[in-house]
Design a protein around this motif. Structure first.
Motif, PDB file in Angstrom:
ATOM      1  N   ILE A 121     -62.550 -26.557 -67.404  1.00 13.64           N
ATOM      2  CA  ILE A 121     -63.580 -25.478 -67.691  1.00 13.64           C
ATOM      3  C   ILE A 121     -65.084 -26.227 -67.968  1.00 13.64           C
ATOM      4  CG2 ILE A 121     -64.043 -23.333 -68.707  1.00 13.64           C
ATOM      5  CD1 ILE A 121     -61.130 -23.254 -69.345  1.00 13.64           C
ATOM      6  N   ALA A 122     -65.780 -25.659 -67.202  1.00 15.62           N
ATOM      7  CA  ALA A 122     -67.499 -26.070 -67.461  1.00 15.62           C
ATOM      8  C   ALA A 122     -68.150 -24.901 -68.198  1.00 15.62           C
ATOM      9  CB  ALA A 122     -68.190 -26.385 -66.228  1.00 15.62           C
ATOM     10  N   VAL A 123     -68.558 -25.287 -69.432  1.00 20.19           N
ATOM     11  CA  VAL A 123     -69.488 -24.183 -70.271  1.00 20.19           C
ATOM     12  C   VAL A 123     -70.851 -24.457 -70.022  1.00 20.19           C
ATOM     13  CG1 VAL A 123     -69.446 -23.361 -72.437  1.00 20.19           C
ATOM     14  CG2 VAL A 123     -67.493 -24.807 -71.997  1.00 20.19           C
ATOM     15  N   GLU A 124     -71.424 -23.579 -69.553  1.00 21.78           N
ATOM     16  CA  GLU A 124     -72.684 -23.491 -69.050  1.00 21.78           C
ATOM     17  C   GLU A 124     -73.567 -22.503 -69.368  1.00 21.78           C
ATOM     18  OE1 GLU A 124     -75.146 -24.994 -67.620  1.00 21.78           O
ATOM     19  OE2 GLU A 124     -74.577 -26.676 -66.438  1.00 21.78           O
TER      20      GLU A 124
ATOM     21  N   ALA B 229     -69.399 -23.615 -53.694  1.00 19.03           N
ATOM     22  CA  ALA B 229     -69.626 -24.529 -54.932  1.00 19.03           C
ATOM     23  C   ALA B 229     -70.582 -24.225 -55.672  1.00 19.03           C
ATOM     24  CB  ALA B 229     -69.587 -25.821 -54.238  1.00 19.03           C
ATOM     25  N   THR B 230     -70.164 -24.225 -57.062  1.00 14.06           N
ATOM     26  CA  THR B 230     -71.395 -23.766 -58.098  1.00 14.06           C
ATOM     27  C   THR B 230     -71.983 -25.352 -58.320  1.00 14.06           C
ATOM     28  OG1 THR B 230     -69.809 -24.500 -60.026  1.00 14.06           O
ATOM     29  CG2 THR B 230     -70.005 -22.102 -59.449  1.00 14.06           C
ATOM     30  N   GLY B 231     -73.181 -25.119 -58.814  1.00 17.77           N
ATOM     31  CA  GLY B 231     -73.906 -26.494 -59.114  1.00 17.77           C
ATOM     32  C   GLY B 231     -73.712 -27.177 -60.400  1.00 17.77           C
ATOM     33  N   THR B 232     -72.467 -27.120 -60.924  1.00 17.22           N
ATOM     34  CA  THR B 232     -72.214 -27.427 -62.311  1.00 17.22           C
ATOM     35  C   THR B 232     -70.911 -28.391 -62.382  1.00 17.22           C
ATOM     36  OG1 THR B 232     -70.295 -25.799 -62.498  1.00 17.22           O
ATOM     37  CG2 THR B 232     -72.623 -25.122 -62.964  1.00 17.22           C
TER      38      THR B 232
ATOM     39  N   VAL C  74     -57.977 -30.013 -59.580  1.00 17.08           N
ATOM     40  CA  VAL C  74     -57.849 -29.554 -60.707  1.00 17.08           C
ATOM     41  C   VAL C  74     -58.063 -27.799 -60.768  1.00 17.08           C
ATOM     42  CG1 VAL C  74     -58.932 -29.521 -63.015  1.00 17.08           C
ATOM     43  CG2 VAL C  74     -58.676 -31.623 -61.871  1.00 17.08           C
ATOM     44  N   ALA C  75     -57.209 -27.191 -61.573  1.00 16.81           N
ATOM     45  CA  ALA C  75     -57.692 -25.777 -61.778  1.00 16.81           C
ATOM     46  C   ALA C  75     -58.963 -25.674 -62.669  1.00 16.81           C
ATOM     47  CB  ALA C  75     -56.412 -25.112 -62.439  1.00 16.81           C
ATOM     48  N   ALA C  76     -60.035 -25.072 -61.869  1.00 19.18           N
ATOM     49  CA  ALA C  76     -61.290 -25.332 -62.549  1.00 19.18           C
ATOM     50  C   ALA C  76     -61.944 -23.716 -62.864  1.00 19.18           C
ATOM     51  CB  ALA C  76     -62.378 -26.029 -61.588  1.00 19.18           C
ATOM     52  N   ALA C  77     -62.640 -23.574 -63.914  1.00 16.72           N
ATOM     53  CA  ALA C  77     -63.388 -22.434 -64.144  1.00 16.72           C
ATOM     54  C   ALA C  77     -64.793 -22.606 -64.554  1.00 16.72           C
ATOM     55  CB  ALA C  77     -62.495 -21.641 -65.189  1.00 16.72           C
ATOM     56  N   LEU C  78     -65.816 -21.865 -64.517  1.00 17.61           N
ATOM     57  CA  LEU C  78     -67.083 -21.929 -64.985  1.00 17.61           C
ATOM     58  C   LEU C  78     -67.120 -20.540 -66.067  1.00 17.61           C
ATOM     59  CD1 LEU C  78     -69.813 -22.723 -65.158  1.00 17.61           C
ATOM     60  CD2 LEU C  78     -70.251 -21.379 -62.880  1.00 17.61           C
TER      61      LEU C  78
END
Length: 356
Positions: free
Chosen positions: A232-235, A294-297, A309-313
């Motif tokens: 999980i990206a925290v942005e 695709a997110t730029g993160t 990978v199971a991804a989230a933003l």
């Protein structure tokens, strides 16, 4: 947000950390996570990786990532009269740089300077709307010769805007570098909250990544090394609640409206639903962003790590991104901590994220 956590946030965002020069900020995070993490290490890229072990055998590996690098400038050339010419580190808007006060971060400490600009009286009318290219802008530290400047400043020294965190009205604050030291702050706060609650059902990795602003580099390498099941990206996300913002493209996002949860091909659908369920059950206000590409993160590179990978933003709405005066809500930070800490305890099995 209590006084202790506010002081932590303020110290972190005010500590210089342009891409490639992140270790001053990483030292702040390392200090805050000492005694919280079961393991705390820095890899060869400079990513700070904190791990909290999970309860039970073969627990899913969960990675929370917030990048600690900020945009900035770099010293490239010093002319005969001691003026410093520079290049951008990351996405610096050339409109905003002239007239700014800056700090050059040198081996001997920070040196104050100003970005010079010809007075408007002396600019021909036809040229007043022209943006001065960054390569033609310069920093004046008050020296009169190249030798005087070189006695203080070296080629390659990083530069940041000379502003810090200040309170506005209510719970709104302004600073440079919320993008994304705010994310690294949230990751650290989530680890502190998990330690307080007790052993999670996952092996939790909190990562303060580096060099995101110049190509998602730290997120790429740290995800490869950790090999998480969930990332999980925290942005920061684009707030659109101020004049001249067109909501039709990014969406309708308000500062103070809660964290923004992305939905789209970069995001694992089961993980998205689990985030939404956590928000409902824990009464965390949230906003949803459609992300059709695709997110730029760091979520993008985490999703594509190894076999996937199971991804989230999860983003905090931010006004005036990549300016010296970014604005956000402290309540949004606290609600993002609540959301992610609640999510950690709802992850039961890595198989729950396989689409069916």
């Amino acid at each position: 947000m209590d006084d202790k956590n506010f002081a932590f946030l303020k110290e972190l965002v005010e500590t210089p950390s342009p891409s490639g020069f992140e270790q001053p900020a990483q030292r702040i995070l390392r200090r805050e996570l000492e005694g919280v993490a079961d393991e705390l290490r820095t890899d060869v890229m400079g990513n700070l990786i904190a791990r909290i072990g999970g309860a039970g055998q073969d627990a899913p590996r969960v990675m929370l990532a917030g990048h600690c690098d900020e945009i900035g400038l770099m010293v490239k050339y010093i002319d005969d009269n001691g003026y410093i010419f520079f290049a951008p580190i990351g996405g610096v808007d050339p409109h905003l740089v002239p007239g700014q006060r800056v700090y050059v971060h040198t081996a001997g400490g920070r040196v104050l300077g100003v970005v010079g600009k010809k007075p408007i009286h002396m600019i021909e009318a036809k040229d007043r709307e022209t943006v001065i290219k960054l390569k033609n802008q310069f920093i004046d530290i008050g020296s009169s010769t190249r030798a005087e400047t070189q006695a203080l400043v070296a080629i390659g020294d990083p530069v940041t805007f000379a502003v810090g965190l200040e309170r506005l009205q209510g719970d709104r604050v302004t600073s440079r570098a919320f993008d994304d030291k705010m994310g690294a702050y949230i990751v650290a706060r989530v680890l502190q909250e998990v330690r307080r609650r007790g052993a999670p059902p996952v092996e939790l990795f909190g990562v303060s990544t580096v060099q995101e602003e110049v190509g998602l580099r730290g997120g790429t390498t740290s995800a490869y090394g950790i090999d998480p099941d969930v990332g999980i990206a925290v942005e920061v996300g684009f707030a659109t609640d101020y004049p001249e913002m067109d909501k039709k493209d990014p969406g309708d996002f308000k500062v103070g409206g809660g964290p923004i949860i992305a939905r789209g091909p970069n995001i694992n659908p089961a993980l998205f639903e689990l985030l939404m369920r956590t928000a409902r059950e824990d009464e965390v206000p949230c906003q949803v962003m459609g992300a059709p590409r695709a997110t730029g993160t760091d979520a993008n590179v985490m999703q594509l790590t190894r076999a996937g990978v199971a991804a989230a933003l999860v983003s905090v709405p931010l006004r005036y991104m990549h300016t010296p005066s970014e604005v956000l809500s402290l309540a949004d930070l606290e609600n993002t901590v609540r959301l992610l800490a609640g999510l950690v305890y709802r992850i039961e099995d890595r198989k729950q994220f396989i689409p069916n």
